[in-house]
Design an enzyme around this catalytic site. Structure first.
Site, PDB file in Angstrom:
ATOM      1  N   THR A 302      21.627  -3.157  37.212  1.00 23.23           N
ATOM      2  CA  THR A 302      21.782  -4.611  37.245  1.00 23.23           C
ATOM      3  C   THR A 302      20.834  -5.189  38.285  1.00 23.23           C
ATOM      4  O   THR A 302      20.722  -4.661  39.399  1.00 23.23           O
ATOM      5  CB  THR A 302      23.225  -5.013  37.581  1.00 23.23           C
ATOM      6  OG1 THR A 302      24.103  -4.506  36.570  1.00 23.23           O
ATOM      7  CG2 THR A 302      23.367  -6.530  37.636  1.00 23.23           C
ATOM      8  N   PHE A 304      19.902  -8.270  40.726  1.00 21.11           N
ATOM      9  CA  PHE A 304      20.515  -9.375  41.442  1.00 21.11           C
ATOM     10  C   PHE A 304      19.423 -10.199  42.122  1.00 21.11           C
ATOM     11  O   PHE A 304      18.401  -9.655  42.558  1.00 21.11           O
ATOM     12  CB  PHE A 304      21.481  -8.860  42.515  1.00 21.11           C
ATOM     13  CG  PHE A 304      22.691  -8.154  41.972  1.00 21.11           C
ATOM     14  CD1 PHE A 304      23.904  -8.805  41.858  1.00 21.11           C
ATOM     15  CD2 PHE A 304      22.620  -6.826  41.589  1.00 21.11           C
ATOM     16  CE1 PHE A 304      25.018  -8.155  41.367  1.00 21.11           C
ATOM     17  CE2 PHE A 304      23.731  -6.158  41.097  1.00 21.11           C
ATOM     18  CZ  PHE A 304      24.938  -6.827  40.984  1.00 21.11           C
TER      19      PHE A 304
END
Length: 434
Positions: A302, A304
């Site tokens: 992921t 960010f």
């Protein structure tokens, strides 16, 4: 500073902070604010009167001091101004009076009052230079781990919604925000792309976090007795095949976040329910790991974004990435998007991301065509990431050309790329998708 002048106390209503519910684990920041009493721990008091009095003393150089009692036992001195007790020592100089002899009052070197600064008007970090970083979720969420990677030793502030994290930075409740924008398996998180356009925060960095899912349940729970599995929708989709193999009888149920699912099970003592969350969430909420590494693909990462109120200065001594958003000009005719992308291709600038989102202010464009009648075209905003710093001339020239074909163009940030090396973990028995 004019908008924060002591003569305009009504403007203090804009300094608001969330009503935090004190619990053992710490509740998230919620969309509930109060303006009855504002506490600024780095220079003013607990009330509006303290703030006004402190500013008046510092600005007019009116010096006074309330002597502490002799038998105070070294207690911390608290100044009183105009009948109000100030929360901090204002470093006021004692004044010699007729009733007190000169020998009774020491005469230290006079110190000029310190001017107010931004740090005096905002809630300061609790531990000196420790940053306050807002994230969405509860303790144990992957976003909390990303905040710790982006800003080690920071004070992580949980928020119940993505927009609350944006507002926490804008209202000086937090110094930074760390929010996810895309996942290697689940794709883009559209909500945060829309919030980037709505708010005026700047991207100052990025961090990529490998996601390692675990199947958690209360101690004593067994896989064959599970009736449902709860987690964030993306976590459920990333573990679909593995959960089907481990607990085919269990139904899936989506909740707001992964760690919140573990907290819900622990709070309600649900022995027939499991959660997909991190190993840290298991430690925080007293859960047992039934299966480790339950993601279907070990290449689960992921990305960010790190957000701040002010941008950073672009540099050329290390790899930078720049994020922009634009809306094409309908009057330019066809091929506008091709022309925009060509501006980068001609200058050998690599694009790493392109995302389209509906143009909420102008979602539909009507075009009259004599042959087929009236056509309705959907209008979009385009988000683009490219590998170049705004300090480079080629990036500046590319955006100058892009501006010719667009009706709206905004640079969201120019920031260092996350160059942390990463290799996928070896597959585990719980994460095999065969």
């Amino acid at each position: 500073m004019q908008a924060m002048s002591p003569s305009t106390p009504n403007n203090l209503k804009s300094f608001i902070r969330p009503a935090l519910a004190p619990t053992r684990m710490g509740r998230p920041v919620r969309c509930a604010f109060r303006a009855d009493s504002v506490y600024f721990p780095n220079g003013v008091g607990h009330s509006r009167a303290d703030w006004q009095s402190s500013c008046a003393i510092l600005s007019s150089k009116v010096l006074s001091l309330e002597q502490p009692p002799e038998n105070s036992g070294g207690a911390e001195h608290v100044a009183a101004v105009n009948g109000h007790r100030a929360a901090v020592d204002l470093n006021l100089v004692p004044i010699e009076t007729k009733d007190s002899p000169a020998s009774a009052v020491p005469a230290p070197a006079p110190q000029p009052p310190k001017p107010l600064s931004i740090s005096d008007l905002a809630p300061a970090p609790m531990h000196g230079s420790q940053l306050r970083v807002a994230y969405q979720g509860v303790p144990g969420a992957y976003s909390e781990a990303a905040a710790g990677k982006a800003y080690p030793n920071c004070e992580a502030i949980p928020c119940d919604q993505f927009e609350v994290a944006f507002q926490a930075v804008e209202l000086w409740i937090a110094d930074r925000a760390v929010l996810p924008v895309e996942n290697s398996l689940g794709g883009s998180i559209h909500r945060n792309y829309d919030l980037l356009l709505r708010h005026r925060l700047h991207i100052v960095g990025e961090v990529q976090m490998p996601v390692h899912h675990c199947l958690l349940a209360l101690p004593g729970s067994r896989l064959e007795r599970l009736s449902r599995v709860i987690s964030h929708p993306q976590a459920l989709s990333q573990c679909e095949h593995t959960i089907t193999r481990l607990a085919p009888q269990a139904t899936r149920e989506a909740v707001d976040d992964t760690a919140g699912a573990a907290e819900y099970i622990a709070t309600n003592r649900l022995h027939d329910t499991a959660a997909i969350a991190s190993a840290r969430a298991a430690e925080l909420y007293g859960m047992e790991v039934l299966a480790d590494g339950v993601q279907d693909d070990c290449g689960n990462v992921t990305r960010f974004l790190m957000l701040a109120r002010e941008p950073i200065i672009p540099r050329t001594d290390r790899p930078f990435k720049t994020s922009i958003v634009f809306a094409h000009n309908g009057g330019e005719g066809t091929g506008v998007l091709f022309k925009v992308l060509s501006a980068f291709a001609f200058r050998n600038i690599s694009l790493t991301k392109i995302e389209s989102r509906p143009h909420r202010n102008n979602p539909i464009r009507v075009v009259d065509d004599a042959n087929v009648g009236t056509a309705k075209h959907f209008e979009y905003m385009f988000y683009v990431d490219f590998e170049a710093s705004m300090a480079e001339l080629r990036a500046q020239n590319a955006l100058a050309e892009v501006q010719e074909y667009t009706s709206f163009l905004r640079v969201l940030g120019s920031y260092p790329m996350d160059m942390t090396p990463w290799s996928p973990p070896p597959p585990t028995s719980g994460g095999d998708s065969d």
